[in-house]
Scaffold this motif. Structure first.
Motif, PDB file in Angstrom:
ATOM      1  N   GLN A   8       0.832  -1.200   0.000  1.00 40.46           N
ATOM      2  CA  GLN A   8       0.000   0.000   0.000  1.00 40.46           C
ATOM      3  C   GLN A   8       0.867   1.251   0.000  1.00 40.46           C
ATOM      4  O   GLN A   8       0.564   2.229  -0.687  1.00 40.46           O
ATOM      5  N   ARG A  41       2.257   1.650  -3.431  1.00 33.73           N
ATOM      6  CA  ARG A  41       1.228   2.201  -4.314  1.00 33.73           C
ATOM      7  C   ARG A  41       1.025   3.690  -4.059  1.00 33.73           C
ATOM      8  O   ARG A  41       0.911   4.491  -4.996  1.00 33.73           O
ATOM      9  N   ARG A  50      -5.938   3.708  -9.474  1.00 33.68           N
ATOM     10  CA  ARG A  50      -5.823   2.727  -8.386  1.00 33.68           C
ATOM     11  C   ARG A  50      -6.756   1.543  -8.600  1.00 33.68           C
ATOM     12  O   ARG A  50      -6.397   0.391  -8.313  1.00 33.68           O
ATOM     13  N   CYS A 109      -5.882  -1.974 -11.431  1.00 34.07           N
ATOM     14  CA  CYS A 109      -5.880  -3.150 -10.559  1.00 34.07           C
ATOM     15  C   CYS A 109      -6.781  -4.235 -11.145  1.00 34.07           C
ATOM     16  O   CYS A 109      -6.503  -5.438 -11.003  1.00 34.07           O
ATOM     17  N   GLY A 129      -1.426  -1.896  -6.023  1.00 42.68           N
ATOM     18  CA  GLY A 129      -2.746  -1.818  -5.406  1.00 42.68           C
ATOM     19  C   GLY A 129      -3.433  -3.178  -5.373  1.00 42.68           C
ATOM     20  O   GLY A 129      -4.105  -3.519  -4.389  1.00 42.68           O
TER      21      GLY A 129
END
Length: 298
Positions: free
Chosen positions: A14, A17, A37, A41, A234
Motif C-alpha cells: 500500500q 502504491r 488505483r 488493478c 494496489g
C-alpha cells in the motif's frame, strides 16, 4: 500469526502504491489518480480470478450468497465517496484538520464492527487501538495549534465523515468477504471480494471521468507504465488486506497495518528526500506501543 505477516505485506505494498500515486499526481488529477488505483488493478484481479476458478459459474454462485451484493456495493461506493470527500477537504484553507481527523478510521472501524458484525474487543485491544491512533495523529499533524483552533469548524465534520466512510468501506468489505463462507478457503473469499469490488469501482469512476474529466484519459495513457505499476501494487495490497480481513477483526488489522507509517518514513527520508521532524518520530514510537499492546492482547 500469519495474519501479522500478511498485514505487514499489505501495508508495504500500500505504501508503495501511495508513493507511485504521489508521483502520478504531478501529471494527472487527483480523481484520475484514484481511478488508476482501481482501473489498473482490475486486469490483474480479472486474470487471477478466472485463471483460479476457471469458470463463469462462480460469478453466479458468488452474487447469490446472502448479503454479498449489498455489502460489496456499500463498500465500493463508500470508498469512492471517501475519496471525493477527502479531495473536497483540500479546498479548505485548514484542510489539514480534515485529513488528520480522517485518521480516526481505526476507532470508527472498531465501533462499526461491534454494530454491524457484532464483534467484541477486550480492554487491552481497545487501549492498543486508541494509543496507536494517537500515534498516527502525532505523526500526521503538522501544526497542533491549527487542529485545536478548528475543532468546531466545517473541516472537522468533513474529516470525521472521511474517517467514517473509510471505516464503513473497510467493515463492509470484510462483511462481504465473510458472507462467502461457503467458498473453500479464505483466499477464495478475498479474491472474489477484490474482483467484484474493483469491478464496481472501476465502472463508476470510468463514467465519472468520462463525464467530467475526459481529458484525463489521454494523460493516463501518457503515464501508462507508472499506472500499471500503481495498479499492480494496489492489486497485491488490496488482495492481502481482504485476505487478512477473513482471518482477523478489521480494526485490529488496520491498527497493525498502520506500520505503513514506518514505510512512509523510509520513503519520505530516502526516496523523496524529505526532512523528518522529531514529532514524527515520537508519533511512530507511540504508534508502536499501541501495536505491541494489541499483539499482546491477541
Amino acid at each position: 500469526m500469519n495474519w501479522i505477516l500478511a498485514t505487514i505485506f499489505a501495508a508495504f505494498f500500500q505504501n508503495l502504491r501511495s508513493s507511485l500515486q504521489k508521483n502520478l499526481n504531478k501529471n494527472i488529477s487527483l480523481v484520475a489518480s484514484t481511478y488508476v488505483r482501481f482501473a489498473f488493478c482490475l486486469p490483474f484481479a480479472f486474470i487471477l480470478y478466472f485463471s483460479y476458478f476457471q469458470n463463469f459459474e462462480m460469478v453466479r454462485f458468488t452474487i447469490q450468497q446472502d448479503n454479498f451484493l449489498f455489502y460489496i456495493f456499500l463498500a465500493a461506493i463508500s470508498q469512492i465517496f471517501f475519496t471525493f470527500l477527502l479531495l473536497y477537504s483540500f479546498q479548505f484553507s485548514n484542510f489539514m484538520v480534515g485529513t488528520t481527523l480522517s485518521k480516526t478510521e481505526v476507532v470508527q472501524i472498531a465501533i462499526l464492527e461491534v454494530i454491524i458484525l457484532h464483534d467484541r474487543f477486550n480492554f487491552l485491544t481497545i487501549l492498543g487501538i486508541v494509543i496507536s491512533t494517537i500515534g498516527v495523529f502525532i505523526f500526521s499533524t503538522k501544526d497542533r495549534n491549527v487542529i485545536f483552533k478548528n475543532l468546531l469548524s466545517k473541516s472537522t465534520l468533513v474529516g470525521l465523515a472521511c474517517g467514517f466512510l473509510l471505516a464503513l468501506s473497510v467493515v463492509a468489505f470484510r462483511a462481504a468477504a465473510l458472507s462467502l463462507i461457503d467458498l473453500k478457503s479464505n483466499f477464495e473469499m478475498a479474491l472474489s471480494t477484490l474482483f467484484f469490488g474493483v469491478s464496481i469501482q472501476t465502472f463508476i469512476l470510468t463514467i465519472y471521468i468520462f463525464l467530467f474529466e475526459k481529458e484525463q484519459f489521454k494523460k493516463i495513457y501518457q503515464n501508462k507504465k507508472q499506472c500499471i505499476a500503481t495498479g499492480f501494487c494496489g492489486f497485491i495490497a488490496t488482495l492481502s488486506w481482504f485476505y487478512v480481513f477473513t482471518l482477523m477483526q478489521a480494526a485490529i488489522v488496520r491498527a497493525v497495518g498502520q506500520i505503513e507509517l514506518l514505510f512512509s518514513y523510509i520513503s519520505s527520508r530516502y526516496y523523496f528526500k524529505e526532512k523528518i521532524r522529531l514529532i514524527e518520530i515520537i508519533g511512530i514510537i507511540v504508534f508502536a506501543i499501541g501495536v505491541i499492546l494489541i499483539l499482546i492482547a491477541k
